[in-house]
Design an enzyme around this catalytic site. Structure first.
Site, mmCIF file in Angstrom:
data_model
loop_
_atom_site.group_PDB
_atom_site.id
_atom_site.type_symbol
_atom_site.label_atom_id
_atom_site.label_comp_id
_atom_site.label_asym_id
_atom_site.label_seq_id
_atom_site.Cartn_x
_atom_site.Cartn_y
_atom_site.Cartn_z
ATOM 1 N N HIS A 12 32.888 24.710 26.238
ATOM 2 C CA HIS A 12 32.789 25.874 26.314
ATOM 3 C C HIS A 12 31.220 26.533 26.220
ATOM 4 O O HIS A 12 30.467 26.148 25.589
ATOM 5 C CB HIS A 12 33.753 26.782 25.594
ATOM 6 C CG HIS A 12 33.438 26.464 23.976
ATOM 7 N ND1 HIS A 12 34.105 25.699 22.907
ATOM 8 C CD2 HIS A 12 32.683 27.201 23.233
ATOM 9 C CE1 HIS A 12 33.526 25.830 21.894
ATOM 10 N NE2 HIS A 12 32.565 26.808 21.938
ATOM 11 N N GLU A 63 34.388 31.104 25.460
ATOM 12 C CA GLU A 63 34.923 31.507 24.353
ATOM 13 C C GLU A 63 34.348 33.063 24.116
ATOM 14 O O GLU A 63 33.237 33.295 24.055
ATOM 15 C CB GLU A 63 34.408 30.697 23.149
ATOM 16 C CG GLU A 63 34.755 31.224 21.793
ATOM 17 C CD GLU A 63 34.013 30.381 20.634
ATOM 18 O OE1 GLU A 63 33.749 30.896 19.790
ATOM 19 O OE2 GLU A 63 33.735 29.148 21.087
ATOM 20 N N HIS A 82 22.788 32.689 32.225
ATOM 21 C CA HIS A 82 23.964 33.314 32.979
ATOM 22 C C HIS A 82 25.051 32.116 33.255
ATOM 23 O O HIS A 82 24.779 31.090 32.954
ATOM 24 C CB HIS A 82 23.673 33.877 34.485
ATOM 25 C CG HIS A 82 23.158 32.575 35.274
ATOM 26 N ND1 HIS A 82 21.749 32.401 35.449
ATOM 27 C CD2 HIS A 82 23.827 31.566 36.055
ATOM 28 C CE1 HIS A 82 21.613 31.237 36.174
ATOM 29 N NE2 HIS A 82 22.948 30.972 36.805
ATOM 30 N N GLU A 130 26.745 34.456 37.602
ATOM 31 C CA GLU A 130 26.228 34.102 39.071
ATOM 32 C C GLU A 130 27.283 33.644 39.674
ATOM 33 O O GLU A 130 28.175 32.949 39.195
ATOM 34 C CB GLU A 130 25.074 32.990 38.814
ATOM 35 C CG GLU A 130 24.681 32.693 40.439
ATOM 36 C CD GLU A 130 23.728 31.444 40.276
ATOM 37 O OE1 GLU A 130 22.842 31.353 41.195
ATOM 38 O OE2 GLU A 130 23.473 30.764 39.372
#
Length: 137
Positions: A12, A63, A82, A130
């Site tokens: 994550h 998360e 990003h 993005e």
């Protein structure tokens, strides 16, 4: 051991959010992720919510960490870049997101030094996401 030996898996990315409900709504309603789980940690005074497109056991997820009692939004800093999501028909996706109130600081179009079409949107806390046109790669 190296990553090539298959011992590692991306699990994550964690970002701190100011308004957890608003962030969950953005990621689930605008980006189509599912709320996978939400756990309160009273001793640490924070809540973690995990959102994604598939189960944590097999997919990389986001998360969202909400620290209780925070009175001001976080500063994004200069180190974070990003998140990236692949989409088909990036122009239609961006038009739909914009109609739903998403901020699009970089509208869809070709990369400066390539042919892939990309766009950048912002979540409620200003984190950049993005969008990569899968059909333009």
């Amino acid at each position: 051991m190296t990553a090539a030996s298959g011992q590692f898996r991306m699990m994550h990315t964690m970002i701190r959010v100011f308004d957890l409900d608003r962030s969950i709504k953005f990621y689930t309603e605008l980006l189509g992720m599912k709320l996978l789980r939400k756990d309160d940690y009273p001793g640490g005074k924070f809540t973690n919510a995990f959102v994604g497109y598939g189960p944590e056991e097999t997919d990389t997820v986001v998360e969202l960490t909400y620290n209780w009692g925070r009175e001001e939004p976080y500063e994004l800093g200069t180190g974070f870049g990003h998140l990236a999501l692949g989409v088909n028909d990036i122009y239609a996706v961006c038009a739909a997101l914009e109609k739903q109130g998403a901020k699009i600081p970089r509208p869809p179009g070709p990369m400066l030094h390539g042919t892939t079409h990309i766009a950048f949107i912002e979540d409620p806390d200003g984190y950049k996401i993005e969008l990569i046109g899968l059909d333009t790669m």
